[in-house]
Design an enzyme around this catalytic site. Structure first.
Site, PDB file in Angstrom:
ATOM      1  N   GLU A 254       0.796  -1.222   0.000  1.00  0.00           N
ATOM      2  CA  GLU A 254       0.000   0.000   0.000  1.00  0.00           C
ATOM      3  C   GLU A 254       0.832   1.277   0.000  1.00  0.00           C
ATOM      4  O   GLU A 254       0.395   2.301  -0.514  1.00  0.00           O
ATOM      5  CB  GLU A 254      -0.932   0.015   1.232  1.00  0.00           C
ATOM      6  CG  GLU A 254      -2.062  -0.990   1.177  1.00  0.00           C
ATOM      7  CD  GLU A 254      -3.163  -0.569   0.210  1.00  0.00           C
ATOM      8  OE1 GLU A 254      -3.071   0.524  -0.370  1.00  0.00           O
ATOM      9  OE2 GLU A 254      -4.112  -1.352   0.020  1.00  0.00           O
TER      10      GLU A 254
ATOM     11  N   SER B  61     -31.172 -30.612  49.514  1.00  0.00           N
ATOM     12  CA  SER B  61     -30.363 -31.179  50.602  1.00  0.00           C
ATOM     13  C   SER B  61     -28.958 -30.597  50.682  1.00  0.00           C
ATOM     14  O   SER B  61     -28.136 -31.094  51.461  1.00  0.00           O
ATOM     15  CB  SER B  61     -30.260 -32.704  50.426  1.00  0.00           C
ATOM     16  OG  SER B  61     -31.533 -33.306  50.476  1.00  0.00           O
TER      17      SER B  61
END
Length: 676
Positions: A84, A339
């Site tokens: 680029e 329980s």
């Protein structure tokens, strides 16, 4: 021959004009009003190792994740700059050579062949969202690029490109692109992956590989060919690597926890482990599917030594699970524990000198006012050991112990563990021992973490920034906590699972609305809940059948081997029932005090007294009875063969303690005091 004076004058004028032009140009660049370079980025939730668990879209619906060049594959950076903007390191925002090349190619071909934009110019367009092809737009990009180069360094400009480059749809930035197209962070990319991510921002919609695969493939290969031709890549680079055919979803691990902890910061680091979290989410999803439609499940994994939560699964599916109400975080839902409080009650009874694992307790019809508890199967077993009563999760023995302890003592211990309790009528009764209150999975796992730590409470934490806190609160003595763990380790495991490696307890709430299993080994504690989020019954569901197999499978997915459970503390009383001190051989309620003509009693301190601990011991005064005497503090012998009636024993420490004395004839008395 020209006049030298005129030439000199012309040169001075030209230099002056050039200087004035340069100054005017500098003023023009310096006067540039830059768009904001600090854009909103997606808030992130990461695990303890920095792995992304979840991200959130920014206000305009974009995925834009923060990133710097140091977080990106260096090979991608080299390829990007070369393709680029090869003179990125040397130009000042505009590359005249690149512009001349692009202009010449456009004239020669009659159309735009390549752009002359530098990375700084592309950043200028991205942060302004400006046009690309018109000359006015190009001129504006040049001006902004020149201003950016004067005000920011090269690294910052590169970071801006990596953050804002478009990758199709609502994806901005290299991290969003890599995660969506390849399902991974951009730290390590193949050459083909890097090439596609370089090509996409040039035309992010027309080159989307899920919609235009041929165009995307051609664009990617042009990048590979050019970089190979320039010697940046080897010519053997694989051009046949498949393109992604869809966008992958962004990570959404621990979604419920992330929602709850999200505080507006851009990054929040949790104690979770992404790999463990992923495995546990898969397990919960599979378990709920096996259990049937409308069944939800939740699971928490924690390190009980540090208090760190390693995985938190609130439901089988955060979204797309409407039948299971997946949006509800069941780790925090208030449910009946069934329980699961029984181990704490037995531990408190051991500490108070009411019982020992080998103590006999009668399992038979009993009534407390209008309350007559029943075992889950409606049967009575007569005299059994306390160990067996807990392992079989019988109801009548634990209600007897709750009556002897007092429900308030049990709820106080739960609150010291950090639990947030929901008690009907705000007044605890005997039914709390059978699940008659509301509590969350998180708080139950925190309670069992305390059992695993020898009775010392620990605050579970999910954020790395939160310090480790044991809060110095002791729920049980180390001896009582070990005894409870030893009993729970003796429970038979689910079919196919190893025995004796996990101390665990199952629970089923009234009406089969909730099934539970929580267990610990020497390092970790895991809690599992399964049921329906709306609280409707699941007929026939029991914790032992539904949740316990998931608990053992969770430990199997957590690590290859169980960590060994700890050995008993030195002061633990390990003996047979017949060899226990007389008061511990058989459980008797406090109302069953031994009476005789010469009543034996512990005359001082009085029951319920509150005394300063001081630096010494506790003085015990006896009345009546026949010497020699035996004295127990919190169930452990502290003085034997005593003939005196005023005896000083070592202080058992700050807090509540129970002293039990017995004489040679078996008469006994018991008091509970508090030392401050």
């Amino acid at each position: 021959m020209r006049n030298p004076a005129r030439l000199l004058f012309a040169a001075v004028v030209l230099l002056g004009m050039a200087g004035a032009g340069r100054d005017a140009f500098d003023r023009w660049v310096d006067a540039t009003v830059l768009p904001p370079v600090l854009a909103e980025t997606s808030p992130e939730i990461r695990d303890r190792n920095g792995v992304l668990l979840r991200a959130f879209q920014v206000g305009d619906g974009l995925w834009r994740l923060p990133v710097t060049a140091s977080e990106v594959d260096p090979a991608y950076i080299r390829m990007l700059v070369r393709y680029e903007d090869r003179r990125f390191a040397s130009h000042r925002g505009v590359d005249p050579l690149a512009l001349l090349r692009a202009f010449g190619q456009a004239i020669a071909n009659g159309q735009t062949v390549s752009g002359g934009s530098t990375l700084a110019m592309q950043v200028a367009r991205l942060i302004e969202d400006g046009p690309t092809g018109r000359w006015a737009g190009k001129l504006r990009q040049m001006r902004v690029a020149l201003a950016l180069e004067r005000r920011l360094d090269k690294d910052r400009i590169l970071d801006l490109y990596l953050t804002h480059a478009p990758f199709g749809g609502n994806l901005e930035g290299i991290r969003a692109g890599a995660l969506a197209w390849f399902g991974k962070e951009p730290k390590r990319l193949t050459s083909a992956q890097a090439a596609l991510l370089i090509a996409l921002p040039q035309s992010p919609e027309s080159r989307r590989p899920d919609r235009h695969p041929d165009v995307a493939l051609a664009a990617r290969n042009r990048v590979l060919d050019r970089l190979a031709g320039e010697g940046i890549l080897p010519r053997t680079t694989d051009r046949d690597e498949a393109l992604p055919d869809r966008q992958r979803p962004f990570p959404q691990l621990a979604a419920h926890l992330a929602d709850r902890l999200r505080d507006g910061t851009l990054r929040l680091d949790l104690t979770l482990d992404a790999q463990i979290q992923s495995r546990m989410e898969d397990l919960v999803r599979d378990a709920a599917r096996r259990a049937g439609s409308h069944i939800s499940a939740a699971l928490i994994v924690a390190d009980h030594q540090s208090g760190r939560v390693l995985a938190s699964v609130g439901s089988p599916g955060y979204s797309g699970a409407a039948q299971r109400d997946g949006f509800v975080d069941m780790t925090r839902a208030i449910r009946s524990p069934g329980s699961l409080l029984k181990p704490l009650i037995y531990g408190l009874a051991f500490d108070q000198g009411l019982a020992h694992p080998e103590t006999l307790i009668h399992d038979g019809p009993v009534q407390f006012g209008t309350y007559a508890p029943q075992n889950f199967d409606g049967q009575f077993r007569g005299d059994i050991r306390v160990r067996t009563a807990l392992q079989q999760s019988l109801n009548i023995p634990v209600v007897k112990l709750t009556d002897a302890l007092g429900p308030a003592r049990i709820t106080a211990a739960l609150e010291r563990s950090g639990a947030n309790l929901h008690i009907p009528g705000n007044k605890p009764g005997l039914a709390i021992s059978l699940g008659g209150l509301g509590i969350s999975l998180h708080d139950l796992v925190q309670l069992y973490a305390a059992l695993a730590r020898g009775g010392e409470a620990v605050s579970l934490r999910s954020e790395e920034s939160m310090p480790h806190r044991s809060n110095s609160t002791r729920l049980l003595s180390p001896e009582a906590a070990w005894q409870v763990g030893n009993i729970l380790a003796g429970l038979p495991p689910p079919p196919g699972a190893r025995a004796g490696v996990l101390a665990y307890k199952t629970g089923t709430s009234y009406g089969h609305r909730d099934t539970w299993a929580i267990g610990f080994d020497g390092r970790h504690v895991i809690g599992v809940w399964m049921g329906r989020p709306d609280g409707t019954p699941v007929p026939g569901a029991f914790g032992g059948d539904v949740a316990a197999p998931v608990l053992f499978e969770a430990f199997g997915r957590l690590k290859p081997e169980f960590d060994r459970l700890p050995p008993p503390p030195p002061a633990t009383l390990i003996t047979h029932s017949a060899d226990l001190p007389a008061p511990l051989q058989r459980f008797r309620a406090r109302s069953e005090v031994f009476e005789s003509a010469d009543r034996f009693e512990l005359a001082f301190p009085p029951d319920g007294a509150r005394l300063p601990s001081g630096n010494g011991g506790v003085t015990i005064k006896l009345r009546g009875g026949v010497a020699p005497f035996l004295i127990l503090a919190n169930g452990a012998p502290v003085a034997r063969e005593q003939h005196r009636r005023e005896i000083e024993i070592p202080s058992p420490g700050i807090g509540y303690s129970t002293f039990t004395v017995t004489d040679s004839k078996g008469a006994s008395d018991r008091i509970t005091i508090r030392l401050d």
